[in-house]
Design an enzyme around this catalytic site. Structure first.
Site, PDB file in Angstrom:
ATOM      1  N   SER A  21      33.844  18.526  65.506  1.00  0.00           N
ATOM      2  CA  SER A  21      33.759  19.610  66.499  1.00  0.00           C
ATOM      3  C   SER A  21      34.801  19.545  67.591  1.00  0.00           C
ATOM      4  O   SER A  21      34.492  19.688  68.785  1.00  0.00           O
ATOM      5  CB  SER A  21      32.372  19.637  67.143  1.00  0.00           C
ATOM      6  OG  SER A  21      31.437  19.913  66.190  1.00  0.00           O
ATOM      7  N   SER A  22      36.038  19.359  67.194  1.00  0.00           N
ATOM      8  CA  SER A  22      37.119  19.403  68.184  1.00  0.00           C
ATOM      9  C   SER A  22      37.168  20.779  68.843  1.00  0.00           C
ATOM     10  O   SER A  22      37.420  20.898  70.048  1.00  0.00           O
ATOM     11  CB  SER A  22      38.452  19.086  67.512  1.00  0.00           C
ATOM     12  OG  SER A  22      38.614  19.864  66.348  1.00  0.00           O
TER      13      SER A  22
ATOM     14  N   ASP B  78      27.180  22.747  67.663  1.00  0.00           N
ATOM     15  CA  ASP B  78      28.309  21.969  68.166  1.00  0.00           C
ATOM     16  C   ASP B  78      28.485  22.146  69.675  1.00  0.00           C
ATOM     17  O   ASP B  78      28.674  21.188  70.421  1.00  0.00           O
ATOM     18  CB  ASP B  78      29.602  22.382  67.455  1.00  0.00           C
ATOM     19  CG  ASP B  78      29.485  22.251  65.957  1.00  0.00           C
ATOM     20  OD1 ASP B  78      28.487  21.667  65.485  1.00  0.00           O
ATOM     21  OD2 ASP B  78      30.387  22.737  65.251  1.00  0.00           O
TER      22      ASP B  78
ATOM     23  N   GLU C 157      21.926  19.951  58.521  1.00  0.00           N
ATOM     24  CA  GLU C 157      23.254  20.563  58.388  1.00  0.00           C
ATOM     25  C   GLU C 157      23.101  21.963  57.803  1.00  0.00           C
ATOM     26  O   GLU C 157      22.333  22.159  56.845  1.00  0.00           O
ATOM     27  CB  GLU C 157      24.091  19.673  57.469  1.00  0.00           C
ATOM     28  CG  GLU C 157      25.520  19.517  57.874  1.00  0.00           C
ATOM     29  CD  GLU C 157      25.728  18.755  59.193  1.00  0.00           C
ATOM     30  OE1 GLU C 157      25.799  19.423  60.243  1.00  0.00           O
ATOM     31  OE2 GLU C 157      25.844  17.524  59.153  1.00  0.00           O
TER      32      GLU C 157
ATOM     33  N   GLY D  24      39.873  19.083  62.784  1.00  0.00           N
ATOM     34  CA  GLY D  24      39.497  19.442  61.406  1.00  0.00           C
ATOM     35  C   GLY D  24      38.790  18.336  60.655  1.00  0.00           C
ATOM     36  O   GLY D  24      38.812  18.292  59.431  1.00  0.00           O
ATOM     37  N   ALA D  25      38.153  17.409  61.372  1.00  0.00           N
ATOM     38  CA  ALA D  25      37.491  16.289  60.701  1.00  0.00           C
ATOM     39  C   ALA D  25      35.974  16.418  60.744  1.00  0.00           C
ATOM     40  O   ALA D  25      35.246  15.497  60.428  1.00  0.00           O
ATOM     41  CB  ALA D  25      37.923  14.967  61.341  1.00  0.00           C
TER      42      ALA D  25
ATOM     43  N   THR E  25      21.591  24.245  59.119  1.00  0.00           N
ATOM     44  CA  THR E  25      20.250  24.731  59.484  1.00  0.00           C
ATOM     45  C   THR E  25      20.295  25.520  60.785  1.00  0.00           C
ATOM     46  O   THR E  25      19.385  26.292  61.059  1.00  0.00           O
ATOM     47  CB  THR E  25      19.275  23.545  59.659  1.00  0.00           C
ATOM     48  OG1 THR E  25      19.950  22.524  60.391  1.00  0.00           O
ATOM     49  CG2 THR E  25      18.815  22.999  58.335  1.00  0.00           C
TER      50      THR E  25
HETATM   51  C1  GLA Z   1      29.844  23.637  61.749  1.00  0.00           C
HETATM   52  C2  GLA Z   1      29.281  24.750  62.630  1.00  0.00           C
HETATM   53  C3  GLA Z   1      27.845  24.440  63.080  1.00  0.00           C
HETATM   54  C4  GLA Z   1      26.966  24.052  61.908  1.00  0.00           C
HETATM   55  C5  GLA Z   1      27.656  23.003  61.040  1.00  0.00           C
HETATM   56  C6  GLA Z   1      26.872  22.705  59.788  1.00  0.00           C
HETATM   57  O1  GLA Z   1      29.994  22.470  62.492  1.00  0.00           O
HETATM   58  O2  GLA Z   1      30.086  24.946  63.757  1.00  0.00           O
HETATM   59  O3  GLA Z   1      27.306  25.530  63.784  1.00  0.00           O
HETATM   60  O4  GLA Z   1      26.594  25.169  61.167  1.00  0.00           O
HETATM   61  O5  GLA Z   1      28.966  23.395  60.657  1.00  0.00           O
HETATM   62  O6  GLA Z   1      25.656  22.129  60.110  1.00  0.00           O
END
Ligand code: GLA
Length: 383
Positions: free
Chosen positions: A124-125, A170, A33, A120-121, A35
């Site tokens: 990655s909506s 995402d 995360e 917003g959860a 990264t």
């Molecule tokens: C969000 C961002 C990603 C990533 C994550 C954390 O989802 O869109 O690119 O940086 O946070 O890992």
């Protein structure tokens, strides 16, 4: 079912005709995360929740769009100054603009979309929304863009039209997802491998704090700046270092006095997370889910105490998982709210969910939402 919903809605609002329907998913991330924008590894998988859109080209230079779940419509042109005000419409506008910049002759279209990936959860909506239109427009216009370029267009939409300087994870997961597989992605070289993921005896469950994260709320971008400041300091001694994920703990200690305490903590987290992703890969190859879970707890600790992107509710859910003896649990995605991802032994599952419901209700007056996820395919046309 979503297919009929979007086709019927498109017909009702913009007239019946030969629309095509596309879907793109949200994602989970097992580990790795913050990264991605640091040139490191991530370990996401697409999920069985996402956005479904009916779309047809309309021969004009305007887009007419309906967000079914919000019961809102927007109409806008494709010039830079035509940007709509509604946030959801900005994603459609932004991805269209980014595709145009990449040579795709995007003109007007009519569209209606619906989604079952919670907003917003941390699932990655927004990437699902970008990816569904990137994939659909590329296909409808016989485009030449490959999936990586579509992912980059989605990421650029966040950067240029939504104010979030996100990494590529995402959008990549939403486009490259494969049923039953996680994706180990090197965000520097962009090499990736599919990892079959069937943790026998365990279930993956997301617990949604129902605290909405606000990625754009500058905290995410601020973390990214801190990471870049650390790399700049390291480069004074080690010219070949381009990303924080290539920095070692020794290098970090050399420059400790040259960076702020906050930057040092951020860097400690990222360097530690890089090592944890490697540990998880080895553990998965051995079928050692206890170690995978242990790494998840360590990630949570780092995200909470070092990177400081957790919140009270997420920390409570993490504590509750630990108290129940759950194998692994951590905040997932950008943080600041959203979900914990939990790797739960089958035998503990029912007791865990019921205990979390009771304790979370006692503390916060509501129960967390529970989502079981199935690792699924990426963006596609629904025929
Ligand atoms: C969000 C961002 C990603 C990533 C994550 C954390 O989802 O869109 O690119 O940086 O946070 O890992």
């Amino acid at each position: 079912m979503s297919k009929e919903i979007v086709i019927n809605a498109l017909a009702a609002h913009y007239g019946a005709a030969d629309a095509k329907v596309f879907a793109a998913p949200g994602r989970i991330n097992l580990i790795g995360e913050h990264t991605d924008y640091n040139g490191g590894y991530v370990f996401p998988g697409a999920i069985d929740k996402g956005i479904t859109a009916a779309i047809r080209l309309n021969g004009s230079d305007r887009i007419r769009a309906l967000a079914i779940d919000l019961n809102e419509q927007a109409e806008f042109g494709l010039q830079e100054e035509d940007a709509p005000t509604q946030q959801w419409a900005r994603y459609i506008f932004g991805i269209s603009r980014e595709l145009i910049k990449r040579g795709l002759p995007v003109g007007g279209f009519d569209t209606a979309f619906t989604g079952d990936v919670p907003l917003g959860a941390g699932m990655s909506s927004s990437a699902a929304l970008e990816s569904v239109y990137a994939f659909a427009l590329n296909q409808l216009l016989d485009g030449h863009l490959d999936k990586l370029e579509l992912a980059r267009a989605g990421q650029a939409t966040e950067h240029n039209y939504c104010g979030v300087k996100c990494g590529i994870m995402d959008q990549f997961a939403s486009l490259f997802g494969k049923a039953g597989n996680l994706i180990l992605l090197n965000c520097h070289s962009m090499e990736y491998h599919y990892y079959p993921f069937h943790p026998e005896g365990y279930r993956l469950v997301l617990l949604d704090t129902q605290v909405k994260h606000e990625l754009a709320s500058s905290a995410y971008n601020k973390r990214r700046q801190s990471c870049e400041a650390v790399v700049a300091a390291v480069q004074k001694r080690h010219k070949d270092i381009a990303f924080l994920c290539d920095v070692t703990f020794d290098m970090l200690h050399e420059i400790r006095d040259e960076i702020s305490a906050e930057e040092f903590r951020c860097a400690q987290y990222v360097v530690g997370e890089t090592a944890r992703v490697k540990n998880v890969c080895t553990a998965l190859e051995l079928g050692d889910y206890e170690t995978v879970g242990q790494m998840m707890y360590e990630t949570h600790y780092g995200m909470s105490h070092l990177y400081e992107v957790s919140c009270r509710e997420l920390d409570s859910l993490n504590d509750m998982a630990k108290a129940c003896g759950v194998a692994g649990s951590r905040v997932m995605g950008g943080g600041f709210g959203g979900c914990t991802l939990n790797l739960v032994q089958e035998s503990l599952y029912d007791a865990f969910i019921s205990s979390v419901n009771t304790k979370y209700f006692e503390q916060y007056g509501k129960t967390p939402k529970v989502y079981e996820v199935v690792i699924s395919d990426g963006a596609r046309e629904l025929c």
